[in-house]
Scaffold this motif. Structure first.
Motif, PDB file in Angstrom:
ATOM      1  N   TYR A   1      -8.301  16.536  12.800  1.00 20.77           N
ATOM      2  CA  TYR A   1      -7.237  15.945  13.062  1.00 20.77           C
ATOM      3  C   TYR A   1      -6.273  17.274  13.683  1.00 20.77           C
ATOM      4  CZ  TYR A   1      -2.978  13.446  13.266  1.00 20.77           C
ATOM      5  OH  TYR A   1      -1.635  12.988  13.597  1.00 20.77           O
TER       6      TYR A   1
ATOM      7  N   TYR B   1      -3.648  23.699  -2.444  1.00 18.38           N
ATOM      8  CA  TYR B   1      -3.429  22.391  -2.008  1.00 18.38           C
ATOM      9  C   TYR B   1      -1.904  22.229  -1.591  1.00 18.38           C
ATOM     10  CZ  TYR B   1      -7.945  21.753  -4.393  1.00 18.38           C
ATOM     11  OH  TYR B   1      -9.181  21.880  -4.785  1.00 18.38           O
ATOM     12  N   LEU B   2      -0.974  22.781  -2.306  1.00 19.62           N
ATOM     13  CA  LEU B   2       0.465  22.611  -2.192  1.00 19.62           C
ATOM     14  C   LEU B   2       0.722  23.233  -0.537  1.00 19.62           C
ATOM     15  CD1 LEU B   2       2.231  23.900  -5.180  1.00 19.62           C
ATOM     16  CD2 LEU B   2       2.391  21.564  -4.073  1.00 19.62           C
ATOM     17  N   ASN B   3      -0.095  24.231  -0.172  1.00 17.26           N
ATOM     18  CA  ASN B   3      -0.086  24.853   1.286  1.00 17.26           C
ATOM     19  C   ASN B   3      -0.377  23.568   2.206  1.00 17.26           C
ATOM     20  OD1 ASN B   3       0.586  27.427   0.541  1.00 17.26           O
ATOM     21  ND2 ASN B   3      -1.345  28.250   0.782  1.00 17.26           N
ATOM     22  N   VAL B   4      -1.358  22.959   1.959  1.00 13.74           N
ATOM     23  CA  VAL B   4      -1.678  21.990   2.735  1.00 13.74           C
ATOM     24  C   VAL B   4      -0.860  20.723   2.907  1.00 13.74           C
ATOM     25  CG1 VAL B   4      -3.797  20.397   3.364  1.00 13.74           C
ATOM     26  CG2 VAL B   4      -4.233  22.619   2.363  1.00 13.74           C
TER      27      VAL B   4
ATOM     28  N   LEU C   1       7.170  23.867  11.174  1.00 11.57           N
ATOM     29  CA  LEU C   1       7.096  23.568   9.736  1.00 11.57           C
ATOM     30  C   LEU C   1       8.234  24.194   9.177  1.00 11.57           C
ATOM     31  CD1 LEU C   1       3.491  25.168   9.360  1.00 11.57           C
ATOM     32  CD2 LEU C   1       3.944  22.829   9.412  1.00 11.57           C
ATOM     33  N   SER C   2       8.283  23.702   7.858  1.00 14.79           N
ATOM     34  CA  SER C   2       9.471  24.236   7.103  1.00 14.79           C
ATOM     35  C   SER C   2       9.290  25.494   6.512  1.00 14.79           C
ATOM     36  CB  SER C   2       9.862  23.209   5.906  1.00 14.79           C
ATOM     37  OG  SER C   2      10.150  22.038   6.189  1.00 14.79           O
ATOM     38  N   PHE C   3       8.114  25.997   6.415  1.00 19.31           N
ATOM     39  CA  PHE C   3       7.772  27.353   5.773  1.00 19.31           C
ATOM     40  C   PHE C   3       6.966  28.127   6.822  1.00 19.31           C
ATOM     41  CE2 PHE C   3       7.729  24.130   2.285  1.00 19.31           C
ATOM     42  CZ  PHE C   3       8.866  24.727   1.548  1.00 19.31           C
ATOM     43  N   ALA C   4       7.175  29.472   6.887  1.00 24.64           N
ATOM     44  CA  ALA C   4       6.718  30.386   8.091  1.00 24.64           C
ATOM     45  C   ALA C   4       5.361  30.958   7.498  1.00 24.64           C
ATOM     46  CB  ALA C   4       7.752  31.551   8.213  1.00 24.64           C
ATOM     47  N   TYR C   5       4.284  29.952   7.488  1.00 23.00           N
ATOM     48  CA  TYR C   5       2.895  30.551   7.030  1.00 23.00           C
ATOM     49  C   TYR C   5       2.704  31.398   8.316  1.00 23.00           C
ATOM     50  CZ  TYR C   5       2.894  26.770   3.645  1.00 23.00           C
ATOM     51  OH  TYR C   5       3.271  26.045   2.679  1.00 23.00           O
TER      52      TYR C   5
ATOM     53  N   ASN D   1       1.708  29.765  -0.910  1.00 28.95           N
ATOM     54  CA  ASN D   1       1.731  29.391  -2.259  1.00 28.95           C
ATOM     55  C   ASN D   1       0.927  30.007  -3.278  1.00 28.95           C
ATOM     56  OD1 ASN D   1       4.170  27.215  -2.379  1.00 28.95           O
ATOM     57  ND2 ASN D   1       2.938  26.397  -0.793  1.00 28.95           N
TER      58      ASN D   1
ATOM     59  N   PRO E   1       5.586  32.672   2.365  1.00 31.11           N
ATOM     60  CA  PRO E   1       5.539  31.273   1.803  1.00 31.11           C
ATOM     61  C   PRO E   1       3.954  30.859   1.205  1.00 31.11           C
ATOM     62  CG  PRO E   1       5.393  31.275   4.457  1.00 31.11           C
ATOM     63  CD  PRO E   1       5.499  32.697   3.768  1.00 31.11           C
TER      64      PRO E   1
ATOM     65  N   MET F   1       8.200  19.330   1.347  1.00 28.19           N
ATOM     66  CA  MET F   1       8.142  19.856   2.512  1.00 28.19           C
ATOM     67  C   MET F   1       9.618  20.397   2.932  1.00 28.19           C
ATOM     68  SD  MET F   1       5.494  17.798   5.159  1.00 28.19           S
ATOM     69  CE  MET F   1       6.247  16.225   4.829  1.00 28.19           C
ATOM     70  N   ASN F   2      10.338  20.905   1.718  1.00 25.07           N
ATOM     71  CA  ASN F   2      11.830  21.072   2.105  1.00 25.07           C
ATOM     72  C   ASN F   2      12.300  21.940   1.400  1.00 25.07           C
ATOM     73  OD1 ASN F   2      14.672  20.981   2.278  1.00 25.07           O
ATOM     74  ND2 ASN F   2      14.754  18.684   2.333  1.00 25.07           N
ATOM     75  N   PRO F   3      12.846  23.175   1.824  1.00 22.79           N
ATOM     76  CA  PRO F   3      13.132  24.505   1.032  1.00 22.79           C
ATOM     77  C   PRO F   3      14.455  24.201   0.299  1.00 22.79           C
ATOM     78  CG  PRO F   3      13.401  25.157   3.371  1.00 22.79           C
ATOM     79  CD  PRO F   3      12.925  23.527   3.268  1.00 22.79           C
TER      80      PRO F   3
ATOM     81  N   SER G   1       1.938  20.753   2.582  1.00 23.48           N
ATOM     82  CA  SER G   1       3.338  21.060   3.377  1.00 23.48           C
ATOM     83  C   SER G   1       3.302  20.900   4.597  1.00 23.48           C
ATOM     84  CB  SER G   1       3.947  22.326   2.737  1.00 23.48           C
ATOM     85  OG  SER G   1       3.242  23.575   3.324  1.00 23.48           O
ATOM     86  N   MET G   2       2.037  20.456   5.145  1.00 23.11           N
ATOM     87  CA  MET G   2       1.787  20.224   6.553  1.00 23.11           C
ATOM     88  C   MET G   2       2.051  18.900   6.759  1.00 23.11           C
ATOM     89  SD  MET G   2       0.721  23.198   7.663  1.00 23.11           S
ATOM     90  CE  MET G   2       0.053  23.221   9.057  1.00 23.11           C
TER      91      MET G   2
ATOM     92  N   GLU H   1      -1.869  15.148   8.089  1.00 29.13           N
ATOM     93  CA  GLU H   1      -2.753  16.241   8.365  1.00 29.13           C
ATOM     94  C   GLU H   1      -3.605  16.803   6.974  1.00 29.13           C
ATOM     95  OE1 GLU H   1       0.110  18.529  10.733  1.00 29.13           O
ATOM     96  OE2 GLU H   1      -1.396  20.179  10.308  1.00 29.13           O
TER      97      GLU H   1
ATOM     98  N   GLU I   1      13.584  31.201   9.708  1.00 29.69           N
ATOM     99  CA  GLU I   1      12.534  30.366   9.435  1.00 29.69           C
ATOM    100  C   GLU I   1      12.546  28.897   9.766  1.00 29.69           C
ATOM    101  OE1 GLU I   1      11.010  30.624   5.259  1.00 29.69           O
ATOM    102  OE2 GLU I   1      10.974  32.647   5.244  1.00 29.69           O
TER     103      GLU I   1
ATOM    104  N   THR J   1       6.032  29.501  12.598  1.00 31.71           N
ATOM    105  CA  THR J   1       7.175  29.142  13.133  1.00 31.71           C
ATOM    106  C   THR J   1       7.681  29.874  14.266  1.00 31.71           C
ATOM    107  OG1 THR J   1       8.176  30.449  11.494  1.00 31.71           O
ATOM    108  CG2 THR J   1       7.991  28.075  10.942  1.00 31.71           C
TER     109      THR J   1
ATOM    110  N   GLN K   1       9.433  22.197  -3.531  1.00 33.76           N
ATOM    111  CA  GLN K   1       9.720  22.700  -2.301  1.00 33.76           C
ATOM    112  C   GLN K   1       8.657  22.407  -1.336  1.00 33.76           C
ATOM    113  OE1 GLN K   1      11.490  26.166  -2.438  1.00 33.76           O
ATOM    114  NE2 GLN K   1      13.445  25.592  -3.486  1.00 33.76           N
ATOM    115  N   ALA K   2       7.361  22.892  -1.674  1.00 35.50           N
ATOM    116  CA  ALA K   2       6.018  22.660  -0.721  1.00 35.50           C
ATOM    117  C   ALA K   2       5.899  21.244  -0.834  1.00 35.50           C
ATOM    118  CB  ALA K   2       5.162  23.466  -1.511  1.00 35.50           C
TER     119      ALA K   2
ATOM    120  N   MET L   1      -6.046  27.190   5.924  1.00 35.64           N
ATOM    121  CA  MET L   1      -6.019  25.783   5.392  1.00 35.64           C
ATOM    122  C   MET L   1      -7.113  24.616   5.865  1.00 35.64           C
ATOM    123  SD  MET L   1      -2.031  24.821   5.447  1.00 35.64           S
ATOM    124  CE  MET L   1      -0.995  26.020   5.184  1.00 35.64           C
TER     125      MET L   1
ATOM    126  N   ARG M   1      -8.026  25.727  13.506  1.00 35.10           N
ATOM    127  CA  ARG M   1      -8.092  25.566  12.013  1.00 35.10           C
ATOM    128  C   ARG M   1      -9.095  24.275  12.133  1.00 35.10           C
ATOM    129  NH1 ARG M   1      -3.033  22.315   9.701  1.00 35.10           N
ATOM    130  NH2 ARG M   1      -4.049  20.405  10.806  1.00 35.10           N
TER     131      ARG M   1
ATOM    132  N   VAL N   1      -9.961  24.508   3.056  1.00 34.83           N
ATOM    133  CA  VAL N   1      -9.467  23.956   1.630  1.00 34.83           C
ATOM    134  C   VAL N   1     -10.483  23.025   1.173  1.00 34.83           C
ATOM    135  CG1 VAL N   1      -8.096  21.818   2.249  1.00 34.83           C
ATOM    136  CG2 VAL N   1      -7.545  23.164   0.461  1.00 34.83           C
TER     137      VAL N   1
END
Lengths: 351, 272
Positions: B82, A233-236, B89-93, A295, A293, A104-106, A238-239, A243, A349, B139, A100-101, B101, B153, B104
């Motif tokens: 950048y 890295y999965l967090n990143v 985003l799809s996820f609510a970080y 990861n 969220p 980028m799609n839940p 998913s951007m 990016e 969300e 989000t 999912q991460a 991030m 960031r 990283v």
């Protein structure tokens, strides 16, 4: 400013940051101990304790015939099944979270690139042509990997390193192996082989044997560990690709590593217990609902939650009804309402 | 002063026709450079080539005198960040997680974010005065706040060259102005900016230098007063404008609307 003051505190320790996962692990340990007791032959806690003490002492301190009986019941029948349930639940939930991460799609599940369809075809093929349990397992595993390989190959044909093309490759691969499975079902002996294939596709833990579990526990744990390491890295990722690259992450390498391990452990769950759906989609949602969220916390938490979920569902499947119901069916029946509930709670969300 | 980022004769294309051709562009330290160009002129693509996300087909990009293609993504990221258009985003970080991030590449495979990383993220949030947003979901904050979070960031990343793709797009008027103020402030602290925009006014407001891009080629590069002229803007966007001086030597760009029922009035304005 109160919200901010909170983050001024010293960086939380590993334990406090993962306290959810730790707490849940304790629940999981308790649930697995309880699962040893319940079943067609209920074993009181005292007997279980006595048995393990006797086992440790090399068979001393317990009536020999009772010891033998419990040895078969607990170590050969129940324990492999409990361990398998936890491993499968954890593997599907963590690979679902990672996918999912990554995509980028839940709404993505571990079967996205065709691993489950390929493994199902492989198992059915071996059931018809070899009729040997090991052949079924090996064939399921190999065709799971082949299906994902096909999806990646289709994506590579386009030379575009894009997620959309990859998803397209997965759809094609899934479709191809689903139709091949139908073909195998069509040629299978309708009195003997076809019911076996259909039962197997429902997903069941009753065929799990101690040897399979012992062999597969290492790669399964290794895969989950690798996905856990990939979490930051999965967090990143998913951007988005651009990016993530600009943040200094080697997108291609991380993507390959995650797809490899998620595919491997998903294929192994099919090898152990056939096709168990919904865990890889539902559990990541429930976990995200509970711990958010990020990861780094979400991947281990989903794994533990997935283990607990399938363990409980399996207990229901083998105890609640007079005949044992395939666990895959119960997973769906319980998973779908939970999924609906969580979707209603979290749809904000996605805005 | 020597250039921190230097592109020489860069060309790029995804497959067939080139999108960028013969681009030479350099950024000096603490400079704010604005890239102006119509839709499809290759602005965003140029930013990605300069960041090393796309590899140029010919020519070379140098960061601190070293060719970009010889640098690992990690080494590029330590110098250059950048800042994309504010996205959903799809996820609510949480905002804090998003800013974190940026750290990283300072972490190895085996380690999670350290106390120092968290401190960098906190400082970046404070510097942009959005510390109160730290625990809000990314989000659920506004577009302007997201843009500030993305700049935070970049700062947490430790980069001092910020490459921004249309930072003000989608922001309301007040947030646009506040964002420009913030960019000018950070530039005076020594950060270097390359940003694209659709507003010639913004180039006139805060840029040290303006680069004009049309059909993948640079058609102007220099001081805003010399580059953002009536003729150049008309040629770039194919609309008629007036560049008018206002107080304190500020200039702004006003379009002449071409209304069919009011053509004669417009014609008189041109004669005058």
């Amino acid at each position: 400013m109160t919200a901010w003051d909170d983050s001024r505190r010293p960086a939380p320790s590993f334990v406090s940051r993962h306290r959810w996962a730790w707490g849940l692990s304790l629940v999981l340990a308790a649930a697995s101990a309880a699962s040893l007791m319940v079943g067609r032959y209920a074993v009181p806690p005292g007997d279980i304790l006595g048995f393990f003490m006797a086992l440790y002492a090399g068979g001393e301190g317990m009536d020999a015939s009772r010891f033998q009986e419990l040895h078969v019941l607990l170590l050969d029948v129940r324990l492999p099944r409990i361990v398998a349930a936890m491993l499968i639940g954890a593997a599907l939930a963590s690979s679902g979270t990672a996918f999912q991460a990554l995509f980028m799609n839940p709404l993505v599940s571990p079967g996205l690139l065709g691993v489950l369809a390929g493994a199902s075809f492989g198992a059915a093929l071996a059931m018809v042509f070899f009729d040997h349990w090991l052949a079924v397992q090996v064939s399921a595993f190999l065709f799971g990997l082949i299906a994902v390989g096909l999806a990646l190959g289709i994506a590579a044909l386009y030379r575009a390193n894009s997620l959309l093309i990859l998803v397209l490759g997965g759809i094609i691969s899934t479709g191809l192996f689903a139709s091949l499975l139908s073909l195998v079902k069509f040629v299978a002996d309708p009195y003997d082989q076809l019911p076996a294939i259909v039962m197997w596709l429902m997903g069941r833990l009753s065929n799990v044997d101690a040897r399979t579990v012992t062999v597969l526990v290492v790669p399964l744990l290794a895969g989950m560990f690798a996905l856990g390491l990939s979490a930051k890295y999965l967090n990143v990722l998913s951007m988005g690709d651009g990016e993530a690259t600009a943040l200094g992450v080697n997108v291609r390498r991380i993507r390959c590593v995650v797809i490899f391990w998620a595919t491997l452990i998903s294929a192994l769950t099919v090898v152990m217990a056939g096709r168990i759906e919904w865990i890889g989609l539902v559990i990541p949602h429930v976990a995200r609902f509970l711990v958010g969220p990020n990861n780094e916390i979400l991947v281990p938490f989903s794994a533990v939650l997935g283990a607990l979920f399938l363990l409980i569902v399996d207990n229901i499947a083998r105890n609640l009804f007079p005949v044992e119901v395939p666990v895959g069916v119960v997973t769906e029946l319980i998973g779908i309402p939970i999924f609906l509930f969580v979707l209603l709670k979290t749809r904000k969300e996605w805005a | 002063m020597t250039a921190v980022l230097d592109a020489r004769d860069v060309s790029f294309g995804y497959g067939g026709a080139p999108i960028l051709e013969g681009i030479s562009l350099s950024l000096k330290k603490a400079e704010v450079v604005t890239l102006l160009g119509p839709n499809g002129s290759g602005k965003s693509t140029l930013l990605k080539v300069l960041l090393g996300i796309h590899r140029c087909r010919s020519g070379e990009v140098r960061l601190d005198g070293r060719p970009l293609r010889a640098l690992a993504p990690v080494d590029i990221a330590k110098r250059m960040a950048y800042v994309p258009q504010s996205h959903s985003l799809s996820f609510a970080y949480s905002v804090f997680d998003v800013v974190l991030m940026g750290r990283v590449m300072h972490r190895s495979l085996w380690s999670s974010y350290s106390r120092e990383d968290r401190l960098h993220a906190e400082n970046a949030l404070e510097r942009l005065r959005i510390a109160h947003l730290a625990h809000r979901p990314y989000t659920e904050i506004s577009g302007g706040e997201r843009q500030l979070a993305l700049i935070a960031r970049a700062l947490a990343q430790g980069a001092d060259i910020l490459i921004m793709d249309e930072p003000v797009s989608g922001l309301d008027y007040g947030n646009q102005v506040r964002l420009l103020e913030q960019i000018a402030l950070l530039a005076s602290d020594g950060l270097t900016f390359l940003k694209t925009t659709h507003f010639p006014d913004h180039a006139l407001l805060i840029a040290d230098r303006v680069v004009l891009l049309k059909q993948g080629r640079i058609v102007g590069d220099g001081h805003p007063q010399q580059v953002v002229t009536q003729d150049n803007v008309r040629r770039l966007y194919e609309v008629a404008v007036d560049i008018v001086s206002i107080r304190d030597g500020y200039r702004c760009c006003v379009p002449r609307l071409n209304r069919s029922d009011n053509k004669r009035a417009g014609g008189r304005a041109v004669e005058r």
